[in-house]
Design a protein around this motif. Structure first.
Motif, PDB file in Angstrom:
ATOM      1  N   GLY A 284       0.797  -1.221   0.000  1.00 60.90           N
ATOM      2  CA  GLY A 284       0.000   0.000   0.000  1.00 60.90           C
ATOM      3  C   GLY A 284       0.832   1.275   0.000  1.00 60.90           C
ATOM      4  O   GLY A 284       0.323   2.344  -0.343  1.00 60.90           O
ATOM      5  N   THR A 285       2.115   1.159   0.368  1.00 60.80           N
ATOM      6  CA  THR A 285       2.994   2.334   0.333  1.00 60.80           C
ATOM      7  C   THR A 285       3.002   2.958  -1.051  1.00 60.80           C
ATOM      8  O   THR A 285       3.168   4.156  -1.215  1.00 60.80           O
ATOM      9  N   LEU A 286       2.802   2.086  -2.077  1.00 63.97           N
ATOM     10  CA  LEU A 286       2.745   2.557  -3.460  1.00 63.97           C
ATOM     11  C   LEU A 286       1.653   3.613  -3.636  1.00 63.97           C
ATOM     12  O   LEU A 286       1.861   4.628  -4.307  1.00 63.97           O
ATOM     13  N   PHE A 287       0.482   3.373  -2.993  1.00 64.99           N
ATOM     14  CA  PHE A 287      -0.635   4.310  -3.137  1.00 64.99           C
ATOM     15  C   PHE A 287      -0.304   5.656  -2.508  1.00 64.99           C
ATOM     16  O   PHE A 287      -0.654   6.708  -3.049  1.00 64.99           O
ATOM     17  N   LEU A 288       0.375   5.626  -1.355  1.00 61.50           N
ATOM     18  CA  LEU A 288       0.786   6.871  -0.699  1.00 61.50           C
ATOM     19  C   LEU A 288       1.779   7.617  -1.586  1.00 61.50           C
ATOM     20  O   LEU A 288       1.649   8.823  -1.821  1.00 61.50           O
ATOM     21  N   ALA A 289       2.774   6.883  -2.114  1.00 58.92           N
ATOM     22  CA  ALA A 289       3.804   7.503  -2.948  1.00 58.92           C
ATOM     23  C   ALA A 289       3.198   8.099  -4.214  1.00 58.92           C
ATOM     24  O   ALA A 289       3.505   9.239  -4.585  1.00 58.92           O
ATOM     25  N   ILE A 290       2.306   7.337  -4.870  1.00 58.70           N
ATOM     26  CA  ILE A 290       1.666   7.827  -6.100  1.00 58.70           C
ATOM     27  C   ILE A 290       0.850   9.088  -5.813  1.00 58.70           C
ATOM     28  O   ILE A 290       0.903  10.064  -6.556  1.00 58.70           O
ATOM     29  N   TRP A 291       0.123   9.069  -4.693  1.00 59.84           N
ATOM     30  CA  TRP A 291      -0.706  10.220  -4.314  1.00 59.84           C
ATOM     31  C   TRP A 291       0.164  11.467  -4.098  1.00 59.84           C
ATOM     32  O   TRP A 291      -0.092  12.518  -4.695  1.00 59.84           O
ATOM     33  N   LEU A 292       1.237  11.319  -3.296  1.00 56.25           N
ATOM     34  CA  LEU A 292       2.093  12.465  -2.994  1.00 56.25           C
ATOM     35  C   LEU A 292       2.808  12.971  -4.247  1.00 56.25           C
ATOM     36  O   LEU A 292       2.888  14.182  -4.493  1.00 56.25           O
ATOM     37  N   VAL A 293       3.329  12.040  -5.058  1.00 51.06           N
ATOM     38  CA  VAL A 293       4.049  12.438  -6.268  1.00 51.06           C
ATOM     39  C   VAL A 293       3.108  13.150  -7.241  1.00 51.06           C
ATOM     40  O   VAL A 293       3.480  14.146  -7.875  1.00 51.06           O
ATOM     41  N   SER A 294       1.854  12.673  -7.330  1.00 50.91           N
ATOM     42  CA  SER A 294       0.902  13.311  -8.244  1.00 50.91           C
ATOM     43  C   SER A 294       0.581  14.743  -7.796  1.00 50.91           C
ATOM     44  O   SER A 294       0.441  15.636  -8.626  1.00 50.91           O
ATOM     45  N   ILE A 295       0.481  14.951  -6.481  1.00 50.01           N
ATOM     46  CA  ILE A 295       0.238  16.312  -5.980  1.00 50.01           C
ATOM     47  C   ILE A 295       1.433  17.201  -6.321  1.00 50.01           C
ATOM     48  O   ILE A 295       1.281  18.346  -6.751  1.00 50.01           O
ATOM     49  N   ALA A 296       2.636  16.630  -6.152  1.00 47.75           N
ATOM     50  CA  ALA A 296       3.848  17.406  -6.418  1.00 47.75           C
ATOM     51  C   ALA A 296       4.001  17.701  -7.906  1.00 47.75           C
ATOM     52  O   ALA A 296       4.524  18.747  -8.289  1.00 47.75           O
ATOM     53  N   TYR A 297       3.501  16.776  -8.761  1.00 38.57           N
ATOM     54  CA  TYR A 297       3.774  16.909 -10.190  1.00 38.57           C
ATOM     55  C   TYR A 297       2.902  17.961 -10.863  1.00 38.57           C
ATOM     56  O   TYR A 297       3.409  19.007 -11.291  1.00 38.57           O
ATOM     57  N   SER A 298       1.578  17.702 -10.945  1.00 41.28           N
ATOM     58  CA  SER A 298       0.705  18.699 -11.570  1.00 41.28           C
ATOM     59  C   SER A 298      -0.752  18.396 -11.283  1.00 41.28           C
ATOM     60  O   SER A 298      -1.096  17.281 -10.883  1.00 41.28           O
ATOM     61  N   GLN A 299      -1.598  19.396 -11.529  1.00 44.63           N
ATOM     62  CA  GLN A 299      -3.026  19.226 -11.279  1.00 44.63           C
ATOM     63  C   GLN A 299      -3.627  18.143 -12.168  1.00 44.63           C
ATOM     64  O   GLN A 299      -4.470  17.372 -11.721  1.00 44.63           O
ATOM     65  N   GLU A 300      -3.141  18.069 -13.454  1.00 40.16           N
ATOM     66  CA  GLU A 300      -3.696  17.096 -14.393  1.00 40.16           C
ATOM     67  C   GLU A 300      -3.450  15.668 -13.889  1.00 40.16           C
ATOM     68  O   GLU A 300      -4.360  14.835 -13.872  1.00 40.16           O
ATOM     69  N   ILE A 301      -2.187  15.401 -13.523  1.00 37.38           N
ATOM     70  CA  ILE A 301      -1.849  14.065 -13.034  1.00 37.38           C
ATOM     71  C   ILE A 301      -2.639  13.760 -11.767  1.00 37.38           C
ATOM     72  O   ILE A 301      -3.176  12.657 -11.591  1.00 37.38           O
TER      73      ILE A 301
END
Lengths: 127, 133
Positions: B41-58
């Protein structure tokens, strides 16, 4: 005193790896740290449900919140790495397979930890 | 080395499969399984945080997935695994401090209590989440 070591064990000449106590202790220490950190994390995530991008970014980007979340990631990932190591050591018996899975465990933990910390830094530093 | 029969004379523990599963054993297994689930499940946390850091679209793509029925099922399971592992972990800390609590009737009761607390707490978190939505 009676010697409980098997002849095979003596022949192999392998003793303790000498870091079992530290592993045990760090598992408990990070467990203790995780309690308040994850309760905080759950609270934050619940308040963010249904909010728009800019609001979420502003909350996560708050220096105090980002700091606590970074601590949670560090403590959580360390705890997770130690826990998975025990599971692998208990259930994976092949020598090569076990070594590769122990290595993969370290790679996965570092990657996840670094991705989270990097994202938190980017969010909080860009404002 | 005294004799070569040293190994064969050692007492051998009965294999796991002949035991009736006591609740303490299931508690221990559930702790490991929930830990393993959180690991993935750490993957879901990482994906969520990285998507916030990356851009609104992602972020919108990731958010749409997490908000879908499938995403919610995953997140609910993730919440339960996290809460169970946390409550169960506190139980282990109690057992580390007071070994008398490991006596079978205390231990059994504590497992039941941790399962009960974690179900209530998980439902509480999701009820609050839906009320804030």
């Amino acid at each position: 005193m009676k010697d409980f070591r098997t002849p095979l064990c003596k022949a192999r000449g392998l003793g303790s790896a000498r870091d079992g106590t530290e592993h045990f202790w760090m598992q408990r220490l990070t467990a203790l740290a995780n309690i308040p950190l994850f309760l905080f994390f759950i609270t934050i995530v619940v308040t963010l449900i249904g909010k728009d991008y800019n609001y979420i970014r502003a909350i996560i980007g708050n220096p105090i919140i980002a700091l606590i979340m970074a601590l949670m990631v560090l403590s959580g990932i360390y705890h997770m790495k130690l826990g998975m190591q025990v599971i692998i050591e208990d259930y994976v018996h092949g020598k090569e397979l076990r070594a590769s899975m122990l290595a993969l465990n370290i790679f996965f933990s570092f990657s996840m930890g670094l991705a989270c910390i990097f994202a938190l830094l980017k969010i909080t530093l860009e404002g | 080395m005294k004799n070569s029969t040293a190994i064969s004379k050692r007492p051998l523990a009965p294999h796991v499969s002949i035991y009736r599963w006591p609740i303490t054993m299931m508690g221990s297994i559930a702790h490991r399984i929930s830990g393993g689930a959180l690991y993935c499940g750490t993957l879901f946390l990482a994906i969520w945080l990285v998507s916030i850091a990356y851009s609104q679209e992602i972020f919108c793509v990731v958010n749409a997935f997490y908000s879908s029925v499938f995403g919610r099922i995953i997140l609910f399971t993730y919440t339960f695994a996290l809460v169970y592992h946390l409550v169960s972990g506190v139980r282990y800390l109690f057992w580390d401090i007071r070994t008398t609590l490991l006596e079978i009737h205390y231990a059994t009761k504590m497992i039941r209590v941790t399962v009960f607390i974690s179900i209530i707490l998980t439902l509480f978190i999701w009820v609050v989440a839906y009320m804030l939505l």
